[in-house]
Design an enzyme around this catalytic site. Sequence first.
Site, PDB file in Angstrom:
ATOM      1  N   ALA A  59      17.942   3.753   1.303  1.00  0.00           N
ATOM      2  CA  ALA A  59      17.517   4.678   2.082  1.00  0.00           C
ATOM      3  C   ALA A  59      16.884   4.831   3.719  1.00  0.00           C
ATOM      4  O   ALA A  59      17.428   4.753   4.430  1.00  0.00           O
ATOM      5  CB  ALA A  59      16.080   5.638   1.335  1.00  0.00           C
ATOM      6  N   VAL A  81      18.005   8.761  -2.559  1.00  0.00           N
ATOM      7  CA  VAL A  81      16.868   9.190  -3.387  1.00  0.00           C
ATOM      8  C   VAL A  81      15.974   8.185  -3.299  1.00  0.00           C
ATOM      9  O   VAL A  81      16.567   6.411  -2.738  1.00  0.00           O
ATOM     10  CB  VAL A  81      17.535   9.741  -4.584  1.00  0.00           C
ATOM     11  CG1 VAL A  81      17.715   8.294  -5.181  1.00  0.00           C
ATOM     12  CG2 VAL A  81      16.598   9.783  -4.900  1.00  0.00           C
ATOM     13  N   GLU A  86       4.372   2.862  -8.043  1.00  0.00           N
ATOM     14  CA  GLU A  86       3.255   2.953  -8.141  1.00  0.00           C
ATOM     15  C   GLU A  86       2.319   2.605  -6.729  1.00  0.00           C
ATOM     16  O   GLU A  86       0.870   2.180  -6.328  1.00  0.00           O
ATOM     17  CB  GLU A  86       3.061   2.509  -8.832  1.00  0.00           C
ATOM     18  CG  GLU A  86       2.788   2.822 -10.456  1.00  0.00           C
ATOM     19  CD  GLU A  86       3.229   2.257 -11.717  1.00  0.00           C
ATOM     20  OE1 GLU A  86       2.302   0.674 -11.270  1.00  0.00           O
ATOM     21  OE2 GLU A  86       4.020   1.917 -12.673  1.00  0.00           O
ATOM     22  N   HIS A  89       4.715   2.594  -0.786  1.00  0.00           N
ATOM     23  CA  HIS A  89       5.422   1.679  -0.314  1.00  0.00           C
ATOM     24  C   HIS A  89       6.582   3.479  -0.562  1.00  0.00           C
ATOM     25  O   HIS A  89       7.628   3.171   0.706  1.00  0.00           O
ATOM     26  CB  HIS A  89       7.077   1.241  -1.377  1.00  0.00           C
ATOM     27  CG  HIS A  89       8.398   0.353  -0.798  1.00  0.00           C
ATOM     28  ND1 HIS A  89       9.350   0.899  -1.069  1.00  0.00           N
ATOM     29  CD2 HIS A  89       8.271  -0.049   0.028  1.00  0.00           C
ATOM     30  CE1 HIS A  89      10.453   0.883  -0.280  1.00  0.00           C
ATOM     31  NE2 HIS A  89       9.773  -0.229   0.173  1.00  0.00           N
ATOM     32  N   ASN A 114      19.437  15.598   6.589  1.00  0.00           N
ATOM     33  CA  ASN A 114      18.429  14.824   5.424  1.00  0.00           C
ATOM     34  C   ASN A 114      18.853  15.325   4.371  1.00  0.00           C
ATOM     35  O   ASN A 114      18.211  16.036   3.847  1.00  0.00           O
ATOM     36  CB  ASN A 114      16.686  14.719   6.218  1.00  0.00           C
ATOM     37  CG  ASN A 114      16.310  13.942   5.507  1.00  0.00           C
ATOM     38  OD1 ASN A 114      17.214  13.258   4.872  1.00  0.00           O
ATOM     39  ND2 ASN A 114      15.344  14.291   5.554  1.00  0.00           N
TER      40      ASN A 114
END
EC number: 2.5.1.78
Length: 160
Positions: A59, A81, A86, A89, A114
Amino acid sequence: MSGGAGIPDVPAFDASDVRLAIVASTWHTKICDALLAGARNTAADSGIDNPTVVRVLGAIEIPVVAQELTRNHDAVVALGVVIRGETPHFDYVCDAVTQGLTRVSLDSSTPVANGVLTTNSEEQALNRAGLPTSDEDKGAQATAAALTTALTLRELRAEA
């Protein structure tokens, strides 16, 4: 395109003379391929049989490729996508992609829709990917948004 909860009904429209480009990432291939299929279907339904399609890895690469595509296209659709993990980022990538696409659109005066999904889970992404089991087709929706905006801008510019 039929609307669901809060999704507008988009009437059929002719965009056959709009130069359309689609940039799609390849992470989460099943989801991105479904988004791309929805985008292609909406383009075809609008009279565009062969939009320019460019694939990128992730992305974060989408905005710079979208920027280049605005040089010779009337509308660009960004598809991909990003699924929360966790680490922070996710937040950095989502912010960078969203801000990048917005900047490209405003700087080029070209609609850049978008269609990059930013979800908390793979299940949420699959539900928006336009698969037979999905509730939504964000690839189709983003393409309709890009094309109708391009047509609106064309009308506004003709009046000026």
